[in-house]
Write an enzyme that holds these catalytic residues in place. Sequence first.
Site, PDB file in Angstrom:
ATOM      1  N   SER A  87       0.862  -1.190   0.000  1.00 18.78           N
ATOM      2  CA  SER A  87       0.000   0.000   0.000  1.00 18.78           C
ATOM      3  C   SER A  87       0.894   1.235   0.000  1.00 18.78           C
ATOM      4  O   SER A  87       2.073   1.148   0.380  1.00 18.78           O
ATOM      5  CB  SER A  87      -0.846   0.005   1.267  1.00 18.78           C
ATOM      6  OG  SER A  87      -1.519   1.228   1.432  1.00 18.78           O
TER       7      SER A  87
ATOM      8  N   TYR B 281      -2.005  -0.435  10.626  1.00 20.65           N
ATOM      9  CA  TYR B 281      -2.138  -0.943   9.243  1.00 20.65           C
ATOM     10  C   TYR B 281      -0.845  -0.677   8.471  1.00 20.65           C
ATOM     11  O   TYR B 281      -0.302  -1.562   7.812  1.00 20.65           O
ATOM     12  CB  TYR B 281      -3.336  -0.270   8.570  1.00 20.65           C
ATOM     13  CG  TYR B 281      -3.505  -0.614   7.100  1.00 20.65           C
ATOM     14  CD1 TYR B 281      -3.913  -1.884   6.700  1.00 20.65           C
ATOM     15  CD2 TYR B 281      -3.279   0.342   6.111  1.00 20.65           C
ATOM     16  CE1 TYR B 281      -4.074  -2.199   5.343  1.00 20.65           C
ATOM     17  CE2 TYR B 281      -3.445   0.046   4.763  1.00 20.65           C
ATOM     18  CZ  TYR B 281      -3.836  -1.233   4.385  1.00 20.65           C
ATOM     19  OH  TYR B 281      -3.996  -1.517   3.053  1.00 20.65           O
TER      20      TYR B 281
HETATM   21  P1  NDP Z   1     -11.440  -6.213  -0.192  1.00 13.41           P
HETATM   22  O1  NDP Z   1     -11.967  -6.105   1.196  1.00 13.41           O
HETATM   23  O2  NDP Z   1     -12.381  -6.073  -1.331  1.00 13.41           O
HETATM   24  O3  NDP Z   1     -10.643  -7.574  -0.371  1.00 13.41           O
HETATM   25  C1  NDP Z   1      -9.922  -8.181   0.656  1.00 13.41           C
HETATM   26  C2  NDP Z   1      -9.810  -9.655   0.349  1.00 13.41           C
HETATM   27  O4  NDP Z   1      -9.047 -10.263   1.381  1.00 13.41           O
HETATM   28  C3  NDP Z   1     -11.152 -10.334   0.309  1.00 13.41           C
HETATM   29  O5  NDP Z   1     -11.203 -11.177  -0.830  1.00 13.41           O
HETATM   30  C4  NDP Z   1     -11.181 -11.172   1.568  1.00 13.41           C
HETATM   31  O6  NDP Z   1     -11.877 -12.389   1.319  1.00 13.41           O
HETATM   32  C5  NDP Z   1      -9.708 -11.447   1.760  1.00 13.41           C
HETATM   33  N1  NDP Z   1      -9.388 -11.825   3.131  1.00 13.41           N
HETATM   34  C6  NDP Z   1      -9.560 -11.130   4.280  1.00 13.41           C
HETATM   35  N2  NDP Z   1      -9.199 -11.879   5.330  1.00 13.41           N
HETATM   36  C7  NDP Z   1      -8.776 -13.068   4.833  1.00 13.41           C
HETATM   37  C8  NDP Z   1      -8.274 -14.264   5.407  1.00 13.41           C
HETATM   38  N3  NDP Z   1      -8.147 -14.393   6.730  1.00 13.41           N
HETATM   39  N4  NDP Z   1      -7.949 -15.293   4.592  1.00 13.41           N
HETATM   40  C9  NDP Z   1      -8.100 -15.185   3.251  1.00 13.41           C
HETATM   41  N5  NDP Z   1      -8.555 -14.081   2.646  1.00 13.41           N
HETATM   42  C10 NDP Z   1      -8.893 -13.045   3.439  1.00 13.41           C
HETATM   43  O7  NDP Z   1     -10.289  -5.100  -0.280  1.00 13.41           O
HETATM   44  P2  NDP Z   1      -9.154  -4.771  -1.376  1.00 13.41           P
HETATM   45  O8  NDP Z   1      -9.405  -5.485  -2.633  1.00 13.41           O
HETATM   46  O9  NDP Z   1      -9.032  -3.314  -1.382  1.00 13.41           O
HETATM   47  O10 NDP Z   1      -7.868  -5.355  -0.643  1.00 13.41           O
HETATM   48  C11 NDP Z   1      -6.912  -6.179  -1.261  1.00 13.41           C
HETATM   49  C12 NDP Z   1      -5.523  -5.771  -0.819  1.00 13.41           C
HETATM   50  O11 NDP Z   1      -5.242  -4.462  -1.290  1.00 13.41           O
HETATM   51  C13 NDP Z   1      -5.302  -5.731   0.691  1.00 13.41           C
HETATM   52  O12 NDP Z   1      -4.062  -6.314   0.996  1.00 13.41           O
HETATM   53  C14 NDP Z   1      -5.279  -4.240   0.999  1.00 13.41           C
HETATM   54  O13 NDP Z   1      -4.530  -3.958   2.145  1.00 13.41           O
HETATM   55  C15 NDP Z   1      -4.638  -3.711  -0.264  1.00 13.41           C
HETATM   56  N6  NDP Z   1      -4.849  -2.287  -0.518  1.00 13.41           N
HETATM   57  C16 NDP Z   1      -6.107  -1.797  -0.751  1.00 13.41           C
HETATM   58  C17 NDP Z   1      -6.289  -0.432  -0.931  1.00 13.41           C
HETATM   59  C18 NDP Z   1      -7.646   0.165  -1.112  1.00 13.41           C
HETATM   60  O14 NDP Z   1      -7.748   1.407  -1.065  1.00 13.41           O
HETATM   61  N7  NDP Z   1      -8.693  -0.602  -1.337  1.00 13.41           N
HETATM   62  C19 NDP Z   1      -5.144   0.498  -0.950  1.00 13.41           C
HETATM   63  C20 NDP Z   1      -3.878  -0.149  -0.730  1.00 13.41           C
HETATM   64  C21 NDP Z   1      -3.749  -1.485  -0.533  1.00 13.41           C
HETATM   65  P3  NDP Z   1     -12.791 -13.201   2.362  1.00 13.41           P
HETATM   66  O15 NDP Z   1     -13.422 -12.200   3.280  1.00 13.41           O
HETATM   67  O16 NDP Z   1     -13.756 -13.937   1.477  1.00 13.41           O
HETATM   68  O17 NDP Z   1     -11.829 -14.141   3.047  1.00 13.41           O
END
Ligand code: NDP
Length: 247
Positions: free
Chosen positions: A143, A156
């Site tokens: 990020s 975070y």
């Molecule tokens: P979402 O919340 O849409 O996606 C997060 C994903 O992580 C979901 O598919 C969720 O699936 C999965 N997840 C959460 N906990 C677990 C777990 N214990 N085991 C397996 N999977 C897990 O958010 P984003 O797409 O935005 O996030 C994706 C990445 O991008 C993250 O690492 C985030 O930190 C990073 N990011 C996002 C930004 C933003 O502004 N959106 C900016 C910078 C970085 P499920 O709940 O089905 O397990």
Amino acid sequence: MMGRLNDKVAVVTGASSGIGEATVRALASEGAAVVAGARRKERLEGIVEEVTRDGGKAIAVECDVTDERQAHALVGRAIEEFGRIDILVNNAGVMLLSKVEKGLSDEWRRMFDVNVLGLLYATDAAVGAMKRQGSGHIVNVSSVAGRRTRPTVGVYSGTKFAVNAISEALRQEVLEDGIRVTVVEPGAVATELTDHITDEEVREGLKRRRIEPLQSEDIANAIAYAVGQPQRVSVNEILIRPTQQAN
Ligand code: NDP
């Protein structure tokens, strides 16, 4: 499906929504066979159905990356089903923003468990197989918060600073095995990420933010670019902000 990733096998964690979902679609559309992992199996199955209907190859695997055995089993499924693992996208993550003084220790633990330890478990599982193959590519979704921090983002950010440090050390450790490591650092992307924040003050602050965010596809395209490069090219780091995001 023909493209830059024909015959490649990819594993994507956190594939049930947002950036992970878009990455599954992007890699499959370039010809990769994709193993899509997350906890919400039904969501994964819907995505896989659409990818398959569009001529791509993907399977859904229920996986909580905080469980070391499940993280290893996810990578194991790629090898069982498709015989190898060329690409691991460590994307699963949670962002539970609050000031440190609020003492939300359960949320601190969750962030470190998913964002750091989950990434390490899946990486550990993949590196062994990639070494045996003599090639592989690990993409870690960090990020902008992995480079700088501000109030409420500290813990975070701490997880994402850790991701950057681990990624850079790993890059140096495995380069002679033909394994590449890329860190992707998105700014604000319109996803479900902020829905899980419990701190009301933070939620209100985010609602007041007036910039056009990135879309998940913008990040998926960057990942597809990095993994689509020839073996001699190692894209180490990609920082992508929305045009209007200052810091
Ligand atoms: P979402 O919340 O849409 O996606 C997060 C994903 O992580 C979901 O598919 C969720 O699936 C999965 N997840 C959460 N906990 C677990 C777990 N214990 N085991 C397996 N999977 C897990 O958010 P984003 O797409 O935005 O996030 C994706 C990445 O991008 C993250 O690492 C985030 O930190 C990073 N990011 C996002 C930004 C933003 O502004 N959106 C900016 C910078 C970085 P499920 O709940 O089905 O397990």
